[in-house]
Structures are given as structure tokens and as C-alpha cells.
Design a protein around this motif. Structure first.
Motif, PDB file in Angstrom:
ATOM      1  N   LEU A  53      36.860  42.910  44.913  1.00  0.00           N
ATOM      2  CA  LEU A  53      37.339  43.504  43.827  1.00  0.00           C
ATOM      3  C   LEU A  53      36.296  43.484  42.842  1.00  0.00           C
ATOM      4  O   LEU A  53      36.472  45.041  42.247  1.00  0.00           O
ATOM      5  CB  LEU A  53      37.983  41.692  42.632  1.00  0.00           C
ATOM      6  CG  LEU A  53      38.276  42.446  41.232  1.00  0.00           C
ATOM      7  CD1 LEU A  53      39.026  43.219  41.666  1.00  0.00           C
ATOM      8  CD2 LEU A  53      39.159  40.956  41.077  1.00  0.00           C
ATOM      9  N   MET A  78      36.222  45.772  30.839  1.00  0.00           N
ATOM     10  CA  MET A  78      37.324  44.343  31.705  1.00  0.00           C
ATOM     11  C   MET A  78      36.136  43.239  32.468  1.00  0.00           C
ATOM     12  O   MET A  78      35.372  44.404  32.841  1.00  0.00           O
ATOM     13  CB  MET A  78      38.279  45.368  32.270  1.00  0.00           C
ATOM     14  CG  MET A  78      39.197  44.163  33.305  1.00  0.00           C
ATOM     15  SD  MET A  78      39.842  45.345  34.672  1.00  0.00           S
ATOM     16  CE  MET A  78      38.373  46.210  35.582  1.00  0.00           C
ATOM     17  N   VAL A  88      35.001  40.969  35.093  1.00  0.00           N
ATOM     18  CA  VAL A  88      35.856  41.108  36.487  1.00  0.00           C
ATOM     19  C   VAL A  88      35.084  39.814  37.007  1.00  0.00           C
ATOM     20  O   VAL A  88      33.796  39.814  37.226  1.00  0.00           O
ATOM     21  CB  VAL A  88      36.084  42.331  37.317  1.00  0.00           C
ATOM     22  CG1 VAL A  88      35.781  42.276  38.712  1.00  0.00           C
ATOM     23  CG2 VAL A  88      36.060  43.557  36.466  1.00  0.00           C
ATOM     24  N   VAL A 118      39.059  39.297  33.889  1.00  0.00           N
ATOM     25  CA  VAL A 118      40.004  39.464  35.429  1.00  0.00           C
ATOM     26  C   VAL A 118      39.517  38.743  36.149  1.00  0.00           C
ATOM     27  O   VAL A 118      38.909  38.542  36.102  1.00  0.00           O
ATOM     28  CB  VAL A 118      40.386  40.814  36.330  1.00  0.00           C
ATOM     29  CG1 VAL A 118      41.159  41.361  37.000  1.00  0.00           C
ATOM     30  CG2 VAL A 118      40.905  42.011  35.038  1.00  0.00           C
ATOM     31  N   SER A 154      40.145  37.220  40.318  1.00  0.00           N
ATOM     32  CA  SER A 154      40.048  37.406  41.830  1.00  0.00           C
ATOM     33  C   SER A 154      40.371  35.508  42.105  1.00  0.00           C
ATOM     34  O   SER A 154      39.233  35.262  42.086  1.00  0.00           O
ATOM     35  CB  SER A 154      39.565  38.348  42.635  1.00  0.00           C
ATOM     36  OG  SER A 154      40.100  37.853  43.805  1.00  0.00           O
ATOM     37  N   GLN A 194      44.042  38.609  32.941  1.00  0.00           N
ATOM     38  CA  GLN A 194      45.000  38.547  34.243  1.00  0.00           C
ATOM     39  C   GLN A 194      44.320  37.825  35.792  1.00  0.00           C
ATOM     40  O   GLN A 194      43.232  38.522  36.083  1.00  0.00           O
ATOM     41  CB  GLN A 194      45.259  39.891  34.622  1.00  0.00           C
ATOM     42  CG  GLN A 194      45.514  40.986  33.745  1.00  0.00           C
ATOM     43  CD  GLN A 194      45.667  42.434  33.743  1.00  0.00           C
ATOM     44  OE1 GLN A 194      44.459  43.295  33.784  1.00  0.00           O
ATOM     45  NE2 GLN A 194      47.080  43.028  33.838  1.00  0.00           N
ATOM     46  N   MET A 203      44.429  37.632  39.791  1.00  0.00           N
ATOM     47  CA  MET A 203      44.732  38.190  40.865  1.00  0.00           C
ATOM     48  C   MET A 203      45.279  37.304  41.799  1.00  0.00           C
ATOM     49  O   MET A 203      44.687  36.440  42.900  1.00  0.00           O
ATOM     50  CB  MET A 203      43.794  39.524  41.034  1.00  0.00           C
ATOM     51  CG  MET A 203      44.928  39.849  42.269  1.00  0.00           C
ATOM     52  SD  MET A 203      43.215  41.303  42.670  1.00  0.00           S
ATOM     53  CE  MET A 203      42.414  41.003  43.275  1.00  0.00           C
ATOM     54  N   MET A 252      49.419  38.422  38.787  1.00  0.00           N
ATOM     55  CA  MET A 252      49.860  39.967  39.222  1.00  0.00           C
ATOM     56  C   MET A 252      49.069  39.812  40.726  1.00  0.00           C
ATOM     57  O   MET A 252      48.177  39.341  41.577  1.00  0.00           O
ATOM     58  CB  MET A 252      48.962  40.939  38.613  1.00  0.00           C
ATOM     59  CG  MET A 252      47.511  40.737  38.071  1.00  0.00           C
ATOM     60  SD  MET A 252      46.903  42.000  37.275  1.00  0.00           S
ATOM     61  CE  MET A 252      47.797  43.235  36.895  1.00  0.00           C
ATOM     62  N   SER A 263      47.233  42.578  43.995  1.00  0.00           N
ATOM     63  CA  SER A 263      46.316  43.599  43.646  1.00  0.00           C
ATOM     64  C   SER A 263      46.570  45.079  43.284  1.00  0.00           C
ATOM     65  O   SER A 263      46.523  45.843  42.895  1.00  0.00           O
ATOM     66  CB  SER A 263      45.105  43.542  45.517  1.00  0.00           C
ATOM     67  OG  SER A 263      46.206  43.189  46.095  1.00  0.00           O
ATOM     68  N   LEU A 290      47.447  45.557  39.666  1.00  0.00           N
ATOM     69  CA  LEU A 290      46.005  45.893  39.827  1.00  0.00           C
ATOM     70  C   LEU A 290      45.410  47.034  39.702  1.00  0.00           C
ATOM     71  O   LEU A 290      44.650  48.274  39.056  1.00  0.00           O
ATOM     72  CB  LEU A 290      44.806  45.049  39.753  1.00  0.00           C
ATOM     73  CG  LEU A 290      43.550  44.821  38.872  1.00  0.00           C
ATOM     74  CD1 LEU A 290      43.684  44.372  37.253  1.00  0.00           C
ATOM     75  CD2 LEU A 290      42.846  43.550  39.148  1.00  0.00           C
ATOM     76  N   GLN A 311      47.013  49.721  37.749  1.00  0.00           N
ATOM     77  CA  GLN A 311      46.413  49.457  36.158  1.00  0.00           C
ATOM     78  C   GLN A 311      45.092  50.381  36.062  1.00  0.00           C
ATOM     79  O   GLN A 311      44.753  51.222  35.131  1.00  0.00           O
ATOM     80  CB  GLN A 311      46.434  47.915  36.307  1.00  0.00           C
ATOM     81  CG  GLN A 311      45.565  47.808  35.054  1.00  0.00           C
ATOM     82  CD  GLN A 311      45.417  46.321  34.687  1.00  0.00           C
ATOM     83  OE1 GLN A 311      46.161  46.024  34.442  1.00  0.00           O
ATOM     84  NE2 GLN A 311      44.358  45.971  34.321  1.00  0.00           N
ATOM     85  N   ILE A 312      44.291  50.050  37.188  1.00  0.00           N
ATOM     86  CA  ILE A 312      43.568  50.280  37.230  1.00  0.00           C
ATOM     87  C   ILE A 312      42.501  52.341  38.106  1.00  0.00           C
ATOM     88  O   ILE A 312      42.129  52.882  37.065  1.00  0.00           O
ATOM     89  CB  ILE A 312      41.888  50.038  37.839  1.00  0.00           C
ATOM     90  CG1 ILE A 312      41.689  48.305  37.580  1.00  0.00           C
ATOM     91  CG2 ILE A 312      40.871  50.792  37.618  1.00  0.00           C
ATOM     92  CD1 ILE A 312      41.138  47.313  38.208  1.00  0.00           C
TER      93      ILE A 312
END
Length: 373
Positions: free
Chosen positions: A48, A84, A86, A123, A125, A184, A186, A261, A263, A266, A269-270
Motif C-alpha cells: 500500500l 491522504m 497512509v 487509510v 491497511s 478508510q 482496507m 473497503m 484494495s 481503493l 479511487q486513487i
């Protein structure tokens, strides 16, 4: 000619980034002046952070935190220029202690640090992390307090074995910034918080646990959910995929309305995959994700759907036979399997050469003009 290259990882042998580079080189060797667009992919367990920061610019932060055994470690998280944040849990939340002694405390520490950097879209993971404490350790790091029947604090840094002592949860001191955060979460693994479809009950053999030991942990997480229900009037059990991260997903969903959500959602989305494939003349994609990992749906399936939707020639290069029939039924132009059965060990260089070889041969076939005479 615009060529879209979107390779996922190959069972830990080669990363998405590496696979994309081998395909890019193969395309460049066969198509003069090819306009190659690479889409770095990721799944719920790998890549990610690297993939997002190949696609977007931003800042990475190195911060001290704790792993699942409460050992001091250094973790990295990032905030993109688009805002965002991560966090890739498997990069720091590993552990060696017995599973009932592992904690998600470090996840809370990283979230707290991100909040100090004004994060408002986080976000996370959750694939591949080593804690199964229902997210209690994470909540403690964020300010929640847990009390036993003598009103003494229960320290959730000691793992899920402490869950049985909890009688009351106090969330009044949770970081006030949390209420303004868009979470969010993942996960590509289909699991409930507790019960026979929980994460621990589906994966206990990979941790060397007996079914009985796994059931003990599962029951403790069920007990925590009952405390949430009685104390906070929140039902965690019905949350779809709430078992991700040992229950972190369910807790973040219940308390902060996190979006759980896959992967591929996402990635969409990205990268705006729909638009990229619509503009491409050729799509080359593939993966080597082991189906035994119970991944819900990898991004390659989405790529196949879009290639068919826009009637684009597409080449799929995979390392597992299960995808061959699926992609053929979806209308992918050509499919190649690098293995009949995934080997137990294989070098990244050999894997890259195989991917490059199949790419070259596929493009040569597409360029061939067959005579009808």
C-alpha cells in the motif's frame, strides 16, 4: 500507442513495482514509441505505502512505536499532498509472542501521531498484522480506558488475554480529533469479528494454533463485543469484514464510521482506473496472489472487467491457474500462466524474466498479420 501496465505482486516473490518494470521494458522492446502508463497495485497485505507514493507525492514520517509484542520499533507512515494519510499495519505490527499476548497498541500510537500532523483522511491497511485483541490496544493508545470489576485499569498492552477482565469502557478521553477524521480501512479478507467466520478461526493453522486455542481468543473478542454493546450501545458482530486486523476494522467502523473497503476499490479511487483503461490501446496486467489467502477480489478482476467493458485488447500474465478460466470467461484477449503450480521458492529475477518473456511473446502474436490465402 498507449499501453497500460498494471501488475500486482507475485506471491511475495516479486513486487508490483518490479513486475511493472519488467513488463514496461518488454513493451518498449517491441512497440516503438509506446506511451507506457504504469499503475502500481497493492492488496490488503502488501505494498500500500510504496504503491501510493509511486502514484502520488507527499511526505513520509518515521516515528517510534511498538510492535505487537510491545517491543520498541520504528514505523513509517505517509501523508500525500492531496491529504491522504497512509498507514500499512503489517510494516510494524508484527509479533513473536503467543497470540493472546499480542496487542494493537502500536496502531493507536501511529494514528495519534498522524492526528498531530493534522491528518483528516486516514487509510489503513490491516492485512498481515499480528494482533488479535479486538482493537482494544489501539483504543487504549488513543485515550480509551478499560476497567475491571474493582474499578482498576486493565492494561490492553498485554494482549487479548486481558479482555476477560474488562467490565467497563470509558471513551470520554479519546483523542478529540478522531471525530473529524475520515477513516478508510482496507482488507481483502472476508471475516467477521467473531464466530466460525472470524479471522482467527479461519487462519489459526497458519499461526500454529490448535482450534481450541483459536476458539479461546475468538470467545474473548466476542466478550469484548458484548461489553461494547452494553456499555456503548454499539453492535460490532454484524459488521461485514469487521474481523480484519483482529477486530480493528469493526471498532473503527462502529466508533468512527470507517469505510471498510477492498484494495481494488481503493486503487480505483486513487488512480481512476476506468478513465485510464478507456484511454489505453492495450492493457497488460496480472498477478500471483495465492487464492488460499482467501482474498475477496483482486484488482486484476476489476481490470479484466474494464478491459471487456471498453473492448480493449488485454494480456493477463498470472502465476496461479485459478485466474485462467475466469479471465477467459470475462473476455480477456490472452492469458498466460507462469506456473502450473506455484513453487515454494523462486527468485525475483527469475520471476521477472518469465514475466518479461511472456509479455514479449504475447505482443509479437498481437502484431502478427495472419495470411488468409
Amino acid at each position: 500507442m498507449k499501453v497500460l501496465v498494471a501488475m500486482d505482486e507475485f506471491n511475495g516473490i516479486i513486487s508490483s513495482y518490479q513486475a511493472n518494470r519488467y513488463v514496461e521494458e518488454a513493451v518498449a522492446s517491441q512497440i516503438e514509441k509506446a506511451d507506457i502508463v504504469q499503475v502500481p497495485l497493492f492488496n490488503g497485505r502488501h505494498e500500500l505505502m510504496d504503491s501510493v507514493f509511486l502514484w502520488q507525492s507527499g511526505t513520509k514520517y518515521r516515528v517510534p512505536t511498538h510492535d505487537a509484542d510491545m517491543n520498541e520499533v520504528e514505523a513509517i507512515y505517509g501523508i500525500t499532498d492531496s491529504g491522504m494519510t497512509v498507514i500499512e499495519g503489517n510494516l510494524f505490527l508484527s509479533g513473536q509472542k503467543p497470540i493472546n499476548e499480542r496487542t494493537s497498541f502500536g496502531m493507536g500510537e501511529i494514528i495519534a501521531d498522524a492526528l498531530e500532523n493534522d491528518a483528516d483522511h486516514i487509510v489503513i491497511s490491516l492485512g498481515g498484522i499480528a494482533s488479535f485483541d479486538g482493537g482494544a490496544g489501539m483504543l487504549q493508545a488513543l485515550g480509551a480506558k478499560f476497567y475491571d470489576d474493582e474499578a482498576q485499569e486493565v492494561d490492553m498492552r498485554e494482549g487479548s488475554r486481558m479482555l476477560k477482565y474488562i467490565r467497563k469502557i470509558d471513551t470520554s478521553a479519546l483523542n478529540s480529533k478522531l471525530k473529524d477524521v475520515r477513516f478508510q480501512v482496507m482488507s481483502d479478507f472476508d471475516s467477521k469479528l467473531y464466530g466460525k467466520h472470524s479471522e482467527i478461526m479461519q487462519t489459526y493453522e497458519t499461526y500454529g494454533l490448535s482450534r481450541e486455542n483459536a476458539a479461546e481468543i475468538d470467545n474473548l473478542i466476542w466478550y469484548l463485543s458484548e461489553i461494547f454493546k452494553s456499555e456503548l450501545k454499539l453492535a460490532l458482530g454484524p459488521i461485514q469484514r469487521g474481523g480484519a486486523g483482529g477486530g480493528i476494522a469493526a471498532v473503527l467502523k462502529a466508533l468512527f464510521d470507517a469505510e471498510i473497503m477492498t484494495s481494488h476499490a481503493l486503487v480505483d479511487q486513487i488512480t481512476h482506473l476506468d478513465s485510464l483503461i478507456k484511454q489505453a490501446d492495450l492493457i497488460i496486467f496480472g498477478e500471483g496472489v495465492n487464492e488460499e489467502d482467501q482474498i475477496l477480489e483482486t484488482t486484476t478482476v476489476r481490470l479484466a472487467e474494464l478491459a471487456t467493458k471498453y473492448d480493449k485488447p488485454s494480456i493477463a500474465i498470472c502465476a496461479t491457474p485459478d485466474k485462467f478460466d475466469l479471465f477467459e470467461s470475462m473476455g480477456v484477449t490472452s492469458m498466460f500462466n507462469t506456473f502450473i503450480e506455484m513453487p515454494e521458492s523462486f527468485t525475483d529475477f527469475k520471476m521477472g524474466i518469465q514475466i518479461r518473456h511472456y509479455t514479449v511473446q504475447a505482443i509479437k502474436l498481437l502484431k502478427t498479420q495472419f495470411s488468409t490465402n
